[in-house]
Design an enzyme around this catalytic site. Structure first.
Site, mmCIF file in Angstrom:
data_model
loop_
_atom_site.group_PDB
_atom_site.id
_atom_site.type_symbol
_atom_site.label_atom_id
_atom_site.label_comp_id
_atom_site.label_asym_id
_atom_site.label_seq_id
_atom_site.Cartn_x
_atom_site.Cartn_y
_atom_site.Cartn_z
ATOM 1 N N ASN B 83 0.798 -1.223 0.000
ATOM 2 C CA ASN B 83 0.000 0.000 0.000
ATOM 3 C C ASN B 83 0.837 1.282 0.000
ATOM 4 O O ASN B 83 0.313 2.369 0.222
ATOM 5 C CB ASN B 83 -0.966 0.013 1.197
ATOM 6 C CG ASN B 83 -1.830 -1.223 1.224
ATOM 7 O OD1 ASN B 83 -1.603 -2.121 2.035
ATOM 8 N ND2 ASN B 83 -2.778 -1.308 0.315
ATOM 9 N N ILE B 91 1.123 6.959 -0.148
ATOM 10 C CA ILE B 91 0.406 5.981 0.677
ATOM 11 C C ILE B 91 -1.027 5.835 0.218
ATOM 12 O O ILE B 91 -1.710 6.820 -0.061
ATOM 13 C CB ILE B 91 0.390 6.443 2.150
ATOM 14 C CG1 ILE B 91 1.812 6.685 2.654
ATOM 15 C CG2 ILE B 91 -0.327 5.427 3.035
ATOM 16 C CD1 ILE B 91 1.877 7.524 3.911
ATOM 17 N N CYS B 92 -1.504 4.571 0.171
ATOM 18 C CA CYS B 92 -2.912 4.343 -0.109
ATOM 19 C C CYS B 92 -3.583 3.946 1.208
ATOM 20 O O CYS B 92 -3.436 2.830 1.677
ATOM 21 C CB CYS B 92 -3.058 3.225 -1.139
ATOM 22 S SG CYS B 92 -4.752 2.887 -1.571
ATOM 23 N N LEU B 93 -4.258 4.884 1.840
ATOM 24 C CA LEU B 93 -4.925 4.613 3.111
ATOM 25 C C LEU B 93 -6.183 5.468 3.163
ATOM 26 O O LEU B 93 -6.117 6.687 2.986
ATOM 27 C CB LEU B 93 -3.984 4.957 4.279
ATOM 28 C CG LEU B 93 -4.528 4.732 5.687
ATOM 29 C CD1 LEU B 93 -4.781 3.248 5.950
ATOM 30 C CD2 LEU B 93 -3.575 5.273 6.744
#
Ligand SMILES: [Zn+2]
Ligand SMILES: [Zn+2]
Lengths: 143, 199
Positions: B83, B91-93
């Site tokens: 991620n 960041i993929c959040l």
């Protein structure tokens, strides 16, 4: 090498074909989050009518916290109560509601003065309603 | 609006400094300017993960509309995680995007990132190559992530095999990080990595 291209969802260039530099550049921009800012456009502000009708309440006890400034309310402080029941200091919530139409905590939207946006918002709400109607129907049939 | 943001960060700064996670050396925040718009974060790699023992530095930018909008956060320390982009640190959040709520703080962001290191979500990847390895060759993913932690985040686990292969590519004139990326992407198969680097 074919498997690598397949994995990446790419296609090898054919004889005499030149790489698409625009595509590469677009990928680069995406990887560096250049597009992020574009999708952040906020919905329009809350309508004047709704803004004026948001009640001010007086807190009867200490302890609760305004989630915008993180300060605790004291007994006797006043706060604005949005339709979702969330409370905020007037000075904390006002700058936000003059920018956009949602509760900063739960994202519940309020009416705006923007006709186009209202048409879009109502359509969104109808779609949600239909979804829950179908779900209810489904539950009543199969429970 | 900018004023609300600065006041908020000031308060939060104290909150993080006082929190027990800091006492355990798990998270840290540092101010980089006096307008409270740029901060440096640090999280410790969680135990029982390939990131254990490493310290990961984050770049935190506070928008003028904070806390109504989330801070912009990026890993500065290079990391191998489904991620997080191994190239840019992006960041993929969800809470850094549409699931942000005003009640969240820098502390919740740092703790959520630490949780992300413990539990990746390979079906919502930021780095497709890492996510693919995570799902299809998890053992290799663990080795790679641990090696990157050792090299870039000061983790304790030296992997001699990885270091040797990188040295062999370096002897052929390949820059070290480039060699590491190629080998990591090809499950440490020297032949395939070499082929890609020289093609
Ligand atoms: Zn407040
Ligand atoms: Zn609300």
């Amino acid at each position: 090498m074919a498997d690598y291209f397949e994995e990446m969802g790419w296609q090898p260039l054919a004889e005499g074909q030149a790489p698409n530099h625009y595509l590469h550049f677009a990928r680069l921009l995406r990887d560096f989050n250049i597009f992020d800012g574009l999708s952040e456009k906020l919905p329009p502000p809350v309508s004047k009518k709704v803004l004026e009708s948001i009640p001010t309440i007086t807190l009867e006890q200490d302890g609760k916290q305004c989630t915008i400034c993180l300060k605790e309310y004291c007994k006797g402080d006043t706060a604005k109560q949005l339709p979702c029941k969330h409370l905020f200091h007037n000075t904390c919530i006002l700058p936000w509601l003059t920018k956009t139409n949602s509760c900063p905590l739960c994202r519940q939207e309020m009416e705006t003065d923007d006709e186009d946006y209202e048409a879009f918002r109502k359509e969104k709400m109808r779609a949600k309603q239909r979804e829950s109607d179908i779900e209810n129907l489904h539950n009543s049939m199969f429970s | 609006m900018a004023n609300i943001a600065a006041q908020r960060i000031k308060r939060e700064f104290k909150e993080v400094i006082k929190s027990e996670e800091v006492a355990k050396c798990a998270i840290r925040v540092e101010l980089l300017n006096d307008t409270f718009t740029e901060l440096k974060g640090e999280i410790a790699g969680p135990p029982d993960t390939p990131y254990e023992g490493g310290t990961f530095v984050l770049e935190i930018k506070v928008p003028e509309t904070y806390p109504f909008n989330p801070p912009k956060v990026r890993f500065v320390t290079k990391i191998w995680h489904p991620n997080i982009s191994s190239v840019t640190g992006a960041i993929c959040l969800d809470i850094l995007k549409d699931q942000w709520a005003a009640a969240m703080t820098l502390r919740t962001v740092l703790l959520s990132l630490q949780a992300l290191l413990s539990a990746a979500e390979p079906d919502d990847p930021q780095d497709a190559v890492v996510a693919k390895q995570y799902k299809e060759n998890n053992e290799m993913f663990q080795i790679t992530a641990r090696h990157w932690t050792n090299v870039y985040a000061g983790g304790p686990n030296i992997n001699k095999d990885c270091d040797d292969k990188i040295r062999r590519l370096a002897d052929m004139g390949i820059e070290e990080h480039q060699a590491r990326v190629a080998l990591s992407s090809y499950d440490w198969e020297l032949e395939r990595a070499t082929e890609q680097l020289f093609s």
